[in-house]
Design a protein around this motif. Structure first.
Motif, PDB file in Angstrom:
ATOM      1  N   ASP A 176     -13.696 -12.948   8.385  1.00  0.00           N
ATOM      2  CA  ASP A 176     -14.008 -14.368   8.513  1.00  0.00           C
ATOM      3  C   ASP A 176     -13.083 -14.950   9.587  1.00  0.00           C
ATOM      4  O   ASP A 176     -12.036 -15.513   9.271  1.00  0.00           O
ATOM      5  CB  ASP A 176     -13.794 -15.065   7.166  1.00  0.00           C
ATOM      6  N   LEU A 188     -10.917 -18.285   9.491  1.00  0.00           N
ATOM      7  CA  LEU A 188      -9.762 -18.345   8.596  1.00  0.00           C
ATOM      8  C   LEU A 188      -8.785 -17.199   8.837  1.00  0.00           C
ATOM      9  O   LEU A 188      -7.782 -17.077   8.144  1.00  0.00           O
ATOM     10  CB  LEU A 188     -10.226 -18.310   7.138  1.00  0.00           C
ATOM     11  N   THR A 191      -9.109 -14.190   8.048  1.00  0.00           N
ATOM     12  CA  THR A 191      -9.026 -13.379   6.836  1.00  0.00           C
ATOM     13  C   THR A 191      -9.863 -12.121   7.008  1.00  0.00           C
ATOM     14  O   THR A 191     -11.023 -12.178   7.399  1.00  0.00           O
ATOM     15  CB  THR A 191      -9.542 -14.155   5.614  1.00  0.00           C
ATOM     16  N   PRO A 208     -19.643 -22.293   1.528  1.00  0.00           N
ATOM     17  CA  PRO A 208     -19.202 -23.309   2.486  1.00  0.00           C
ATOM     18  C   PRO A 208     -20.214 -23.601   3.587  1.00  0.00           C
ATOM     19  O   PRO A 208     -20.245 -24.725   4.119  1.00  0.00           O
ATOM     20  CB  PRO A 208     -17.913 -22.702   3.061  1.00  0.00           C
ATOM     21  N   TRP A 236      -8.970 -16.263  -4.571  1.00  0.00           N
ATOM     22  CA  TRP A 236      -9.900 -16.568  -3.495  1.00  0.00           C
ATOM     23  C   TRP A 236     -11.318 -16.485  -4.047  1.00  0.00           C
ATOM     24  O   TRP A 236     -11.555 -15.907  -5.113  1.00  0.00           O
ATOM     25  CB  TRP A 236      -9.751 -15.580  -2.347  1.00  0.00           C
ATOM     26  N   SER A 295     -15.410 -15.555  -2.654  1.00  0.00           N
ATOM     27  CA  SER A 295     -16.266 -15.029  -1.590  1.00  0.00           C
ATOM     28  C   SER A 295     -17.714 -15.070  -2.052  1.00  0.00           C
ATOM     29  O   SER A 295     -17.991 -15.155  -3.259  1.00  0.00           O
ATOM     30  CB  SER A 295     -15.849 -13.602  -1.224  1.00  0.00           C
ATOM     31  N   HIS A 325     -15.168 -16.334   2.874  1.00  0.00           N
ATOM     32  CA  HIS A 325     -14.051 -16.384   1.943  1.00  0.00           C
ATOM     33  C   HIS A 325     -13.289 -17.714   2.041  1.00  0.00           C
ATOM     34  O   HIS A 325     -13.061 -18.239   3.136  1.00  0.00           O
ATOM     35  CB  HIS A 325     -13.096 -15.226   2.218  1.00  0.00           C
ATOM     36  N   ARG A 326     -12.881 -18.228   0.884  1.00  0.00           N
ATOM     37  CA  ARG A 326     -12.091 -19.458   0.844  1.00  0.00           C
ATOM     38  C   ARG A 326     -10.981 -19.335  -0.195  1.00  0.00           C
ATOM     39  O   ARG A 326     -11.196 -18.770  -1.279  1.00  0.00           O
ATOM     40  CB  ARG A 326     -12.962 -20.671   0.495  1.00  0.00           C
ATOM     41  N   GLU A 360     -18.448 -27.537  -4.820  1.00  0.00           N
ATOM     42  CA  GLU A 360     -17.587 -26.813  -3.887  1.00  0.00           C
ATOM     43  C   GLU A 360     -16.587 -26.030  -4.730  1.00  0.00           C
ATOM     44  O   GLU A 360     -15.492 -26.510  -5.024  1.00  0.00           O
ATOM     45  CB  GLU A 360     -16.880 -27.769  -2.928  1.00  0.00           C
ATOM     46  N   TRP A 366     -14.513 -23.800  -4.395  1.00  0.00           N
ATOM     47  CA  TRP A 366     -13.189 -23.483  -3.876  1.00  0.00           C
ATOM     48  C   TRP A 366     -12.226 -24.662  -4.028  1.00  0.00           C
ATOM     49  O   TRP A 366     -11.053 -24.541  -3.694  1.00  0.00           O
ATOM     50  CB  TRP A 366     -13.274 -23.050  -2.413  1.00  0.00           C
ATOM     51  N   GLU A 367     -12.720 -25.786  -4.550  1.00  0.00           N
ATOM     52  CA  GLU A 367     -11.881 -26.965  -4.751  1.00  0.00           C
ATOM     53  C   GLU A 367     -11.495 -27.087  -6.228  1.00  0.00           C
ATOM     54  O   GLU A 367     -12.356 -27.067  -7.116  1.00  0.00           O
ATOM     55  CB  GLU A 367     -12.613 -28.235  -4.312  1.00  0.00           C
TER      56      GLU A 367
END
Length: 337
Positions: free
Chosen positions: A143, A146, A148, A168, A191, A193, A213-214, A275, A277-278
């Motif tokens: 990614d 980022l 990553t 995302p 993380w 994905s 990924h986040r 979201e 990842w938040e």
């Protein structure tokens, strides 16, 4: 940030090792769990033989007065067979989590494959909790935005969401939480994905191919200062996606598989439903920490490690967790507000 309105109440020990079975010489721990089509609850414990050789067992949970009180052993679900599950010293299929994905009509088991490269995430699928087919090791597309690239990272503590969510880039996707880390634990957090839902629903085998990924969460409090990792599959709640997780404090001994100087506790966080990842709420203090004899004394002392969750009709849920890397306990999850 607010704290999730939940508490855990211990129910007791559910499974201990059979001293006459060499497959369980080093303990039974860190199970997955799922309800079968027959309505029964099945537990999939990690069985550890001498030398840290791990298999994944299968058992039916026995209840007394609506409380898990023991199991009926039903044999093995998986044992190390692939090259990527074995190395020169030992072998392992470890720490499973099971998510039922209704849109696929499949139970998906994420587990740690301990092979020549160290721990890596693998996924197996079953239509009935009896027959399991390996789909392979998870892969992670680089990614660049980022910076990553998890392709060469050790990785553990993987668990799938039970339904597609938005990635995302806006694509409806199956999401997996995981903990990538180098040998120095340089990324000791959670993380997420994503695997595009349309691709997976055409071919469930594509669930092993992840992208986008986040970062989700990293250590914040003293009781989780070393690292954190996801626990059971995320649970839909009024606040969002409820995720139980473990946090580790203490001291890591370099090169040791069985860490003698750490302390594992359990907390909760809530992920935004749109979201994921938040994080919108998070425990400041543990919901469960090692206090009883069974949680403090074992192969690795001072460990509570939640990995499975069984929703109940009254709005509570039973959480199954590893105790000191030696036995399995249960606790009831309740809302406090």
């Amino acid at each position: 940030m607010s704290c999730p309105p939940y508490a855990l109440e211990r129910l007791g020990v559910v499974l201990e090792r059979d001293p006459d079975d060499p497959k369980e010489a080093w303990g039974v721990l860190n199970p997955a769990a799922a309800r079968g089509a027959d309505g029964e609850l099945y537990l999939f414990p990690r069985l550890v033989a001498e030398g840290n050789y791990s298999r994944i067992g299968r058992a039916r949970v026995r209840f007394e007065d609506d409380v898990p009180a023991g199991v009926e052993r039903l044999g093995l679900a998986l044992e190390p067979e692939e090259d990527w599950e074995r190395n020169a010293q030992t072998a392992g299929v470890e720490d499973p989590r099971i998510t039922y994905v209704a849109r696929l009509g499949l139970y998906l088991m994420t587990y740690t494959a301990y092979g020549p490269l160290g721990p890596r995430i693998a996924i197996a699928a079953s239509p009935d909790l009896e027959r399991w087919k390996r789909l392979g090791r998870a892969s992670f597309a680089p990614d660049p935005p980022l910076l990553t690239d998890f392709g060469e990272c050790a990785n553990k503590d993987a668990v799938l969401f039970p339904e597609p969510v938005r990635a995302p880039d806006g694509v409806l996707s199956y999401a997996m939480l995981h903990r990538p880390a180098g040998d120095d634990e340089a990324q000791p957090g959670i993380w997420v994905s994503f695997a595009p839902a349309d691709e997976v629903e055409q071919d469930p085998g594509r669930i092993i191919r992840f992208r986008g990924h986040r970062p989700v969460a990293f250590p914040e409090q003293p009781w989780e200062e070393l690292k954190i990792g996801a626990g059971p599959p995320p649970l839909r709640s009024p606040e969002g996606w409820l995720l139980l997780y473990h946090g580790v404090s203490g001291r890591l001994v370099t090169g040791a598989d069985l860490q003698p100087a750490v302390r594992y506790s359990a907390g909760a966080l809530v992920l935004d439903p749109d979201e994921v990842w938040e994080v919108t709420a998070r425990s400041r203090e543990p919901l469960l920490e090692p206090e009883t004899h069974e949680e403090r004394d074992g192969i690795v002392p001072n460990v509570v490690f939640p990995t499975a969750l069984d929703e109940r009709s009254d709005g509570t849920a039973d959480v199954y967790y590893g105790m000191a890397d030696s036995r399995i306990g249960a606790a009831r999850l309740r809302r406090t507000a």
